[in-house]
Every structure is written in C-alpha cells, then in structure tokens.
Design a protein around this motif. Structure first.
Motif, short mmCIF file in Angstrom:
data_model
loop_
_atom_site.label_atom_id
_atom_site.label_comp_id
_atom_site.label_asym_id
_atom_site.label_seq_id
_atom_site.Cartn_x
_atom_site.Cartn_y
_atom_site.Cartn_z
N GLN A 174 39.82 -9.24 61.72
CA GLN A 174 38.90 -8.26 61.23
C GLN A 174 37.81 -8.53 62.16
OE1 GLN A 174 38.08 -7.70 57.01
NE2 GLN A 174 35.77 -7.30 57.31
N LYS A 232 33.52 -5.15 55.77
CA LYS A 232 34.17 -3.84 56.16
C LYS A 232 35.45 -3.74 55.28
CE LYS A 232 32.76 -3.33 61.11
NZ LYS A 232 33.30 -3.51 62.38
N ASN A 233 35.58 -4.91 54.34
CA ASN A 233 36.85 -5.12 53.50
C ASN A 233 36.46 -5.00 52.24
OD1 ASN A 233 35.61 -7.59 53.07
ND2 ASN A 233 37.43 -8.61 53.91
N ALA A 264 40.35 -2.28 56.95
CA ALA A 264 40.06 -3.73 56.57
C ALA A 264 40.08 -3.54 54.89
CB ALA A 264 38.67 -4.00 56.90
N SER A 265 39.85 -2.38 54.29
CA SER A 265 39.73 -2.25 52.89
C SER A 265 41.10 -1.72 52.22
CB SER A 265 38.60 -1.47 52.53
OG SER A 265 37.26 -1.88 52.79
N LYS A 266 42.03 -1.44 53.25
CA LYS A 266 43.32 -1.20 52.71
C LYS A 266 43.35 0.27 52.03
CE LYS A 266 45.85 -5.56 53.16
NZ LYS A 266 44.64 -6.13 54.07
#
Length: 306
Positions: A2, A118-119, A196-198
């Motif tokens: 990431q 970002k996740n 990144a956060s799916k």
C-alpha cells in the motif's frame, strides 16, 4: 504494498518523523505565486496524514534562461507559505536543466496516534472533498488560449488555498481514510482508498465541486485535455461503471496541482464537518458513499446522481 502520501519513521517510543517529497514544473509564469503553490502542494502530503509541517528542503532545477532573481522569487513565495504554517525552510539544492522545476522534502513530527492511512475507511462512511477539481484542464485550455481569465484566476485561487486549516478541522472528527488529490486525479486517489480499505463507492457526479465556470469550458471545448489525462483514463476508467455520459465524468481523471483533501467520515458527522470547512472558505462537499456491496467483477465505483 500500500502506498501512503508520506513515510512514517519511528524515532523514539513517543515520537515519529513523517516525511514526504514532491516535485513538479510550475504551471504559472509568476514565480512568486508558483513558489507558494509548490509549497502548498508539497505540504499536502503531510496534511493528508493529519501531521503539521516542521521543516523543508528545496529541490530546484533552473531553466536555461533563469537568473538569480527567478530563484529568489520562487523561494520567496515558498518561504511565505512555510512561515505562515510554522515550517522552516532549512536549505536545499539547485541544478541547471532545460526547464524550471521545483520540489520540497517536507518533514513533520507526530507524537499522537493521528496518522491517517488509506486503509481505515469503513462501510457507511461518506467521501468528502475539500477543494474543487479542474486545474489540469484549465491550464491545458490556457495553452490554447481557450479559457477565460476568471477561470484561470479561480484555478490559481484554489491552488493557493492551503489545506492546513482543513487538516486542523479534521482532527475534531472521526476521519477514516485520507489522501490528497494530485496527479492521478480524483479517480486515481479515490481508488487508492477503495483498494486499501477493500470497499466500493457510489459517486454522485452532480455534487463534485468544480472550478468557477468550468462547465462552460467543457461545453465549448470538450476536446481539450491535460497531458496526464490519457494515462489516468487508461489506468482507472475500467474500475468505474454507470453514468459515464455526464460531462463531469472525464474530470475525475484530470490531474490536480495543490488539490484538496479527500477523506472518509461517518455520515452522522458529515454535516457538521462540512459546515466547519465552509466557514473557513473551503468549497467542501460530500461526493459519495462507501459500502461493502459487490459490484460486477473489476468495478469499484458506481457513478450516478441522487
């Protein structure tokens, strides 16, 4: 792996060094203003992490016709911004090249648990953008003498608006993910958060803030695009579905200089956050919502409007 906007380096149990670097060719002729824009642009990488700037070093490539006064104006503009935001310009390095280029290594220190990644976005969050888009298109049109002075002024005003105060406001809310919008355009930087956060997103094209009179430019000269637009389109268009006939849609791929912060927030906090940003002069808007529902294979964003 990431990618983050800045590097987090632990220097003790209680303190972290946060460092970023950015470099680009000035897009305005007034070098004092160009220096101010470059400083804002570079500091955004720290502000997107929720970190105050501490110090900076300059990297300058002087064009073949440049002189000492040009360098002075460029660094004077940058120093003005840095001094306003408590950042010390420590020094730097210059070299000769075929054209002007300016960048900064920016440092900040974080002794708190705030470091926006970002996740960390969550399903049900809304996406908020603090500044309008369209800067790349405006200056591509200016090169062809097909843009009004008012629109150019609007683009410069937007680039000169620092995200420093916006970042201070964000600290009062439960921000999930955060990044700044630059060369990859709104599309590319939003996709970084989603991947990144799916998560997936529903984007309201009618709510995305645009520069003053930008729709007029789009209507009169739909063929104009910035130099980075084709590569952004090729890289990111396949992740989107929905209303691609909307004239705003291509602007998602327009690269920005000194762009806004893009962040996620619980929907229950959005009205208050937007209100606080508006009070400080930001044209902030909720532009979409995040969810974990499944879109067709390979798609991450549904475009439409409410």
């Amino acid at each position: 792996k990431q990618r983050e906007d800045s590097s987090l380096i632990q220097i003790s149990k209680k303190s972290n060094l946060v460092q970023s670097v950015d470099y680009f060719k000035p897009i305005v002729d007034d070098l004092f203003i160009a220096g101010k824009i470059a400083a804002n642009h570079a500091l955004n990488d720290l502000y997107a992490k929720g970190v105050n700037g501490h110090s900076a070093q300059a990297i300058v490539s002087l064009g073949k016709d440049a002189n000492e006064e040009d360098l002075f104006q460029l660094l004077a503009g940058a120093s003005y911004v840095f001094s306003q935001e408590g950042v010390e310009l420590l020094g730097g390095h210059t070299n000769s090249g075929t054209e002007f280029g300016i960048g900064f290594v920016c440092n900040g220190f974080s002794d708190s648990n705030i470091f926006y990644s970002k996740n960390k976005a969550k399903a049900g969050d809304v996406l908020i953008l603090t500044k309008p888009i369209g800067v790349g298109l405006v200056f591509a049109a200016e090169m062809k003498n097909k843009v009004s002075p008012l629109l150019v002024d609007a683009a410069i005003h937007s680039m000169l608006l620092s995200n420093f105060v916006a970042m201070q406001i964000l600290k009062n809310f439960k921000v999930g993910a955060c990044t700044d919008v630059t060369g990859f355009g709104l599309a590319g930087h939003m996709l970084e958060i989603l991947q990144a956060s799916k998560l997936n997103a529903k984007l309201d094209l009618e709510k995305i803030p645009l520069l003053f009179e930008l729709k007029i430019l789009l209507e009169k000269n739909p063929e104009i695009q910035s130099s980075l637009f084709p590569s952004n389109w090729k890289s990111f268009d396949s992740f989107f579905q929905g209303d691609k006939t909307n004239p705003v849609y291509p602007l998602l791929f327009d690269p920005q200089t000194s762009g806004g912060l893009l962040f996620s927030l619980p929907s229950t906090q959005s009205d208050k956050c937007i209100s606080e940003l508006h009070k400080q002069g930001y044209d902030a808007c909720v532009i979409g919502t995040l969810s974990s529902y499944k879109l067709p294979t390979g798609k991450l964003v549904e475009c439409g409007f409410e």
